[in-house]
Design an enzyme around this catalytic site. Sequence first.
Site, PDB file in Angstrom:
ATOM      1  N   LYS A 110     -59.465   8.147 109.054  1.00  0.00           N
ATOM      2  CA  LYS A 110     -58.639   9.429 108.946  1.00  0.00           C
ATOM      3  C   LYS A 110     -59.432  10.562 108.897  1.00  0.00           C
ATOM      4  O   LYS A 110     -59.420  11.536 109.418  1.00  0.00           O
ATOM      5  CB  LYS A 110     -57.423   9.021 108.153  1.00  0.00           C
ATOM      6  CG  LYS A 110     -56.417  10.323 108.152  1.00  0.00           C
ATOM      7  CD  LYS A 110     -55.189  10.080 107.148  1.00  0.00           C
ATOM      8  CE  LYS A 110     -54.436  11.356 107.324  1.00  0.00           C
ATOM      9  NZ  LYS A 110     -53.416  11.361 106.455  1.00  0.00           N
ATOM     10  N   HIS A 142     -49.776 -26.581  98.361  1.00  0.00           N
ATOM     11  CA  HIS A 142     -50.654 -27.534  97.790  1.00  0.00           C
ATOM     12  C   HIS A 142     -51.412 -26.726  96.702  1.00  0.00           C
ATOM     13  O   HIS A 142     -52.950 -27.216  96.313  1.00  0.00           O
ATOM     14  CB  HIS A 142     -51.311 -28.460  98.921  1.00  0.00           C
ATOM     15  CG  HIS A 142     -50.408 -29.058  99.552  1.00  0.00           C
ATOM     16  ND1 HIS A 142     -50.110 -30.051  99.456  1.00  0.00           N
ATOM     17  CD2 HIS A 142     -49.669 -28.581 100.713  1.00  0.00           C
ATOM     18  CE1 HIS A 142     -49.056 -30.754 100.457  1.00  0.00           C
ATOM     19  NE2 HIS A 142     -49.106 -29.695 101.101  1.00  0.00           N
TER      20      HIS A 142
HETATM   21  O1  F6P Z   1     -59.571   4.645  99.381  1.00  0.00           O
HETATM   22  C1  F6P Z   1     -58.213   4.488  99.928  1.00  0.00           C
HETATM   23  C2  F6P Z   1     -58.042   5.246 101.434  1.00  0.00           C
HETATM   24  O2  F6P Z   1     -57.896   6.444 101.408  1.00  0.00           O
HETATM   25  C3  F6P Z   1     -56.763   4.681 102.125  1.00  0.00           C
HETATM   26  O3  F6P Z   1     -55.732   5.051 101.614  1.00  0.00           O
HETATM   27  C4  F6P Z   1     -57.559   4.632 103.344  1.00  0.00           C
HETATM   28  O4  F6P Z   1     -56.446   4.013 104.374  1.00  0.00           O
HETATM   29  C5  F6P Z   1     -58.858   4.325 103.302  1.00  0.00           C
HETATM   30  O5  F6P Z   1     -59.155   4.852 102.125  1.00  0.00           O
HETATM   31  C6  F6P Z   1     -59.651   4.740 104.425  1.00  0.00           C
HETATM   32  O6  F6P Z   1     -59.591   6.033 104.728  1.00  0.00           O
HETATM   33  P1  F6P Z   1     -60.198   6.794 106.097  1.00  0.00           P
HETATM   34  O7  F6P Z   1     -59.263   6.232 107.181  1.00  0.00           O
HETATM   35  O8  F6P Z   1     -60.219   8.273 105.925  1.00  0.00           O
HETATM   36  O9  F6P Z   1     -61.399   6.210 106.166  1.00  0.00           O
END
Ligand code: F6P
Length: 512
Positions: A195, A371
Amino acid sequence: MTDPIRAAWDTLHAIDHPTLAALFEDTVRVESLSGRIEWPSQDGDCGILFDWSKTHLNAPLIAGFEQLANACDFAGQREKLFNAEIINVTEGRAATHTAMRGAGEASKVEEGEALLRRMGILVEAIHDGALGDVKHLIHIGIGGSALGPALAVDALTRDLAKVDVHVVSNIDGVALEQAFKACDPATTMVAVASKTFTTIETMTNASSALKWLGDNGVDDPSGRVVALTASPEKAVEWGVDETRVLPFPESVGGRYSLWSSIGFPVALAIGMEEFTQFLNGALAVDAHFAETNGADNLCLRAAFADQYYTRLRGCQTRAVFAYDERLDLLPDYLQQLEMESNGKRVTASGDQVDGPTAPITWGGVGTDAQHAVFQLLHQGTHLVPVDFIASIVPGDMLDPAHHQILLTNCFAQGAALMAGGNMSADGTDPARAFPGNRPSATILCDDLDAATLGALIAFHEHRTFANAVLMGINPFDQFGVELGKKMAKDIESGGAEFDASTRALLEKSGLG
Ligand code: F6P
């Protein structure tokens, strides 16, 4: 004037805890506490049954939790979610993941459709050979950018995948090396999913993957990269051609992003048609969640039971057992969804919470777990509410005995947890005694196809949201992950003082 939330909790605290045996004297209990969410499929209606009858919810508890939901303005918060209002108050953002599958505010839905079309064009171009012979995809991401793709690819491509996908998340080079061993560089593409496009694990793994391609005879390694991100400018800066950057909106949270371009590896593996079915299953749950009120809303009903066990019965964990090998990654996925969303200690307005928040989510697959860990569930001192998940249609083509044994064990475990008894000949040996009265819920899918998986995940998203509303917390931020990340950077830059133990560990490892 009494605070209505406090008043609702006072009501709930005053209710007796009935035993499951007593609750089952009600002959219509199973019907009252079971419900289905359905959607149309080629072979008629398909759906999932949610049976919450083996939990301790009863009419007074449900009425008390409905009073709590009203006091927390559940309906208003839900409207804000679907209307793309700023509901992630600490980050000043909306949470628009439902729009990626077609539910919610019109302009966000339109944006989602446009982004999906763009992803579809690239997926189909790859399938048609426009980018050469693509047999493998190494998908690099972490947390929300990896767990969803890993789960969906694993669950939906056991029989056949259009492209062989390897999801790599850990910075430990062993993970990436393992993917290299399974792929031919000449026919491999790399998806960089982040992201923020800044996460150190992902960016380091991505650089190493490009180097591997270059070292192994690929002329233009960057030409084999697709970026999946809410920061497209950073991806372009990093060297990905704009035509292969698949963006998604900032308002889609990482752990809610599987429906966006983060789902690219899933679409590549199962095809766009199936990926659309995946979205449609989730959309059916959105419609149910948005339009159903009170405890008839199955996601809210599940949250009532969650709150009952956490806040009124002191349960510190909840367990999920999928009696389906294809869902072996579901507990991992739910761990992030629930613990990163609701593992908080202040309310959305910054006040200290006045009770426990998210329990620890854990689990595994049945019958394996029977198990290994079920001993504690049956005879241990912890009360652990359990969810069982199964599919009526088998995922295998072997002797039907396999699936019969799988399902009978699944149902028997729920029955045994509830009934209890004594396994000794004279019924008195305490080591062989089962207290019973232990709760479980059963989620029974007609068939575990793409739509059903979408519906299952969306059900848990909305259940998580409903829990957050009932606790007054913001499920869409995750500041708790930041301090450790900062300290790792401080260690690397050598610019900070650490405690004696950390200093000694660094020195012993040659890092100090
Ligand atoms: O460290 C947590 C986090 O920010 C998560 O919420 C997120 O999904 C992950 O790291 C990866 O972040 P990015 O998609 O920005 O690489």
